[in-house]
Design a protein around this motif. Structure first.
Motif, PDB file in Angstrom:
ATOM      1  N   THR A  68     -42.892  56.275  30.821  1.00 42.21           N
ATOM      2  CA  THR A  68     -43.287  55.149  29.957  1.00 42.21           C
ATOM      3  C   THR A  68     -42.758  53.815  30.443  1.00 42.21           C
ATOM      4  N   ASP A  69     -41.782  53.843  31.367  1.00 41.70           N
ATOM      5  CA  ASP A  69     -41.238  52.564  31.837  1.00 41.70           C
ATOM      6  C   ASP A  69     -40.551  52.777  33.180  1.00 41.70           C
ATOM      7  N   LEU A  70     -40.650  51.779  34.061  1.00 38.01           N
ATOM      8  CA  LEU A  70     -39.996  51.787  35.368  1.00 38.01           C
ATOM      9  C   LEU A  70     -39.372  50.422  35.598  1.00 38.01           C
ATOM     10  N   GLY A  71     -38.225  50.392  36.250  1.00 40.48           N
ATOM     11  CA  GLY A  71     -37.594  49.110  36.561  1.00 40.48           C
ATOM     12  C   GLY A  71     -36.406  49.296  37.476  1.00 40.48           C
ATOM     13  N   LEU A  72     -35.991  48.196  38.110  1.00 42.86           N
ATOM     14  CA  LEU A  72     -34.824  48.222  38.989  1.00 42.86           C
ATOM     15  C   LEU A  72     -33.565  48.066  38.169  1.00 42.86           C
ATOM     16  N   ALA A  73     -32.495  48.736  38.585  1.00 45.31           N
ATOM     17  CA  ALA A  73     -31.211  48.621  37.890  1.00 45.31           C
ATOM     18  C   ALA A  73     -30.616  47.250  38.170  1.00 45.31           C
ATOM     19  N   PRO A  74     -30.260  46.493  37.164  1.00 47.25           N
ATOM     20  CA  PRO A  74     -29.730  45.143  37.396  1.00 47.25           C
ATOM     21  C   PRO A  74     -28.388  45.118  38.109  1.00 47.25           C
ATOM     22  N   ASP A  75     -27.593  46.189  37.971  1.00 47.89           N
ATOM     23  CA  ASP A  75     -26.265  46.199  38.586  1.00 47.89           C
ATOM     24  C   ASP A  75     -26.273  46.768  40.003  1.00 47.89           C
ATOM     25  N   SER A  76     -27.372  47.387  40.454  1.00 50.39           N
ATOM     26  CA  SER A  76     -27.435  47.967  41.804  1.00 50.39           C
ATOM     27  C   SER A  76     -28.868  47.934  42.308  1.00 50.39           C
ATOM     28  N   PRO A  77     -29.160  47.148  43.340  1.00 48.74           N
ATOM     29  CA  PRO A  77     -30.536  47.075  43.846  1.00 48.74           C
ATOM     30  C   PRO A  77     -31.066  48.398  44.388  1.00 48.74           C
ATOM     31  N   ARG A  78     -30.181  49.345  44.714  1.00 51.11           N
ATOM     32  CA  ARG A  78     -30.631  50.623  45.276  1.00 51.11           C
ATOM     33  C   ARG A  78     -31.186  51.544  44.207  1.00 51.11           C
ATOM     34  N   ARG A  79     -30.765  51.358  42.983  1.00 47.88           N
ATOM     35  CA  ARG A  79     -31.132  52.293  41.922  1.00 47.88           C
ATOM     36  C   ARG A  79     -32.443  51.890  41.249  1.00 47.88           C
ATOM     37  N   VAL A  80     -33.133  52.921  40.738  1.00 49.72           N
ATOM     38  CA  VAL A  80     -34.351  52.727  39.972  1.00 49.72           C
ATOM     39  C   VAL A  80     -34.176  53.446  38.639  1.00 49.72           C
ATOM     40  N   ASN A  81     -34.436  52.703  37.555  1.00 45.67           N
ATOM     41  CA  ASN A  81     -34.343  53.291  36.219  1.00 45.67           C
ATOM     42  C   ASN A  81     -35.743  53.600  35.706  1.00 45.67           C
ATOM     43  N   ALA A  82     -35.898  54.797  35.146  1.00 44.41           N
ATOM     44  CA  ALA A  82     -37.173  55.197  34.570  1.00 44.41           C
ATOM     45  C   ALA A  82     -36.944  55.724  33.171  1.00 44.41           C
ATOM     46  N   THR A  83     -37.920  55.480  32.315  1.00 45.18           N
ATOM     47  CA  THR A  83     -37.883  56.024  30.964  1.00 45.18           C
ATOM     48  C   THR A  83     -39.030  56.998  30.824  1.00 45.18           C
ATOM     49  N   ILE A  84     -38.703  58.204  30.324  1.00 47.05           N
ATOM     50  CA  ILE A  84     -39.729  59.229  30.166  1.00 47.05           C
ATOM     51  C   ILE A  84     -39.827  59.612  28.700  1.00 47.05           C
ATOM     52  N   SER A  85     -41.015  59.961  28.295  1.00 50.50           N
ATOM     53  CA  SER A  85     -41.264  60.436  26.937  1.00 50.50           C
ATOM     54  C   SER A  85     -41.821  61.844  27.027  1.00 50.50           C
ATOM     55  N   VAL A  86     -41.131  62.789  26.416  1.00 53.21           N
ATOM     56  CA  VAL A  86     -41.531  64.185  26.496  1.00 53.21           C
ATOM     57  C   VAL A  86     -41.595  64.771  25.105  1.00 53.21           C
ATOM     58  N   SER A  87     -42.210  65.916  25.010  1.00 53.71           N
ATOM     59  CA  SER A  87     -42.283  66.614  23.728  1.00 53.71           C
ATOM     60  C   SER A  87     -40.879  66.952  23.245  1.00 53.71           C
ATOM     61  N   SER A  88     -40.661  66.760  21.938  1.00 54.14           N
ATOM     62  CA  SER A  88     -39.320  66.978  21.384  1.00 54.14           C
ATOM     63  C   SER A  88     -38.859  68.424  21.515  1.00 54.14           C
TER      64      SER A  88
END
Length: 367
Positions: A68-88
């Motif tokens: 549901t969302d993708l973005g670069l980590a503000p504290d480390s340019p190497r990291r990538v943060n993703a948000t996932i939505s899954v069945s509960s």
């Protein structure tokens, strides 16, 4: 103007309905429908090539949600943060493994979840840490492997050059000494008995033929069992006294073991005397009237002085009740010139012929 208004309203309604349908389908596809959802943050330590919002999330190979969302980590340019939505109902744990997989021929990236045993603490949304190199594709992995190989080769360039030079010197030395190597290999084969096996020559013992007319027939049924002998005489090799290897007999063998050969030729000798009453082997029939029991005492080539073929046998005649009727020792020898197989065979034939004739006469007289 009044007639046009309904058409404008109808057109606007149709467009709104179409937009609503597309919006609903998009929402249903990307948020998983109407069921309860759970949201997790995923942290990748590296690039995630081709991953997009809306990409599928798989748990043990089964689709359970989407990104549901993708973005670069503000504290480390190497990291990538993703948000996932899954069945509960998806059994995500804090130790669930996270990776990036590429599906299909086009290599569409998806987030893959697998396993996990620890229970997730309630409260804040947990963050799942992806495996190192999870976003690395096959192409990148091949590039890294080739880069490491190139680094190893660069660091060991001089030792590799020295090794190749030594191999060249070694191969040149082998080429110069091919003849010597062939001789060495041939010598080893001869020493160990390997290589092509030499052709063995087999020799037979000749039974006497010209025994004249039978003046007296053999009474009853006579049998000649296989002669007994010590283990040394249970062989096809030519034996010598004193024991010594002779080049002319290295590949020479008797046609059978010495006891079996003597049995066959003694029976043949009796057949040449009286075929109508010839003796049998014990195994041919059941109980016989008489048995001629032979023990081989000597059957060798003596080389003390002048070579000679020597034969020594003991003979006993017993009836079917086990009673001994007669017994006798037979010894004979025949000298020959050279220690060679043909001359030795001729000498053995002469010595055995005399013993066989004498044994036939003695047996007929005893019976």
């Amino acid at each position: 103007m009044e007639t046009r208004a309904p058409f404008v309203v109808v057109g606007a309604f149709v467009l709104a309905a179409i937009a609503a349908v597309f919006g609903f389908v998009y929402w249903l596809h990307n948020t998983g429908g109407l069921g309860p959802r759970a949201t997790y943050h995923v942290q990748f330590d590296g690039s995630v090539p081709g991953l997009l919002v809306g990409a599928a999330v798989l748990f043990n190979g089964i689709r359970v949600g989407e990104v549901t969302d993708l973005g670069l980590a503000p504290d480390s340019p190497r990291r990538v943060n993703a948000t996932i939505s899954v069945s509960s109902t998806t059994p995500v744990r804090s130790d669930t493994k996270v990776g990036l997989e590429f599906q299909g021929l086009t290599g569409v990236p998806v987030i893959a979840l697998e396993g996990g045993k620890l229970l997730v603490n309630s409260g804040a949304v947990p963050t799942l840490i992806a495996d190192p190199g999870a976003g690395q594709g096959m192409t990148q992995a091949a590039r890294d492997a080739l880069r490491r190989v190139d680094s190893v080769l660069a660091e060991n360039a001089e030792p590799l050059k020295s090794t190749i030079a030594n191999l060249q010197v070694f191969s040149e030395g082998l080429a110069r000494n091919t003849g010597k190597l062939d001789s060495i290999v041939a010598g080893l084969e001869k020493m160990t008995g390997g290589g092509t096996a030499s052709q063995k020559m087999t020799y037979d013992l000749r039974a006497p033929r010209n025994l004249g007319l039978a003046s007296k027939t053999i009474k009853g049924q006579l049998a000649i069992p296989e002669p007994t002998a010590v283990a040394m005489l249970e062989t096809q090799r030519f034996l010598f006294s004193p024991a010594k290897d002779h080049a002319g007999f290295a590949d020479a063998l008797w046609a059978d073991s010495i006891p079996k050969l003597l049995q066959a030729r003694l029976i043949e000798s009796f057949e040449n005397y009286d075929i109508a009453h010839a003796p049998l082997r014990v195994a041919d029939i059941g109980q016989t009237d008489f048995q001629l029991l032979i023990d081989v005492r000597r059957f060798l080539i003596a080389t003390d002085s002048e070579p000679a073929a020597e034969i020594g046998l003991s003979a006993r005649i017993g009836d079917k009740n086990g009673k001994l009727i007669a017994s006798r020792l037979y010894e004979d020898s025949e000298r020959f010139d050279k220690v060679e197989a043909p001359a030795a065979i001729a000498a053995f034939n002469d010595a055995f012929g005399r013993i066989a004739k004498d044994m036939i006469a003695w047996t007929v007289q005893a019976l």
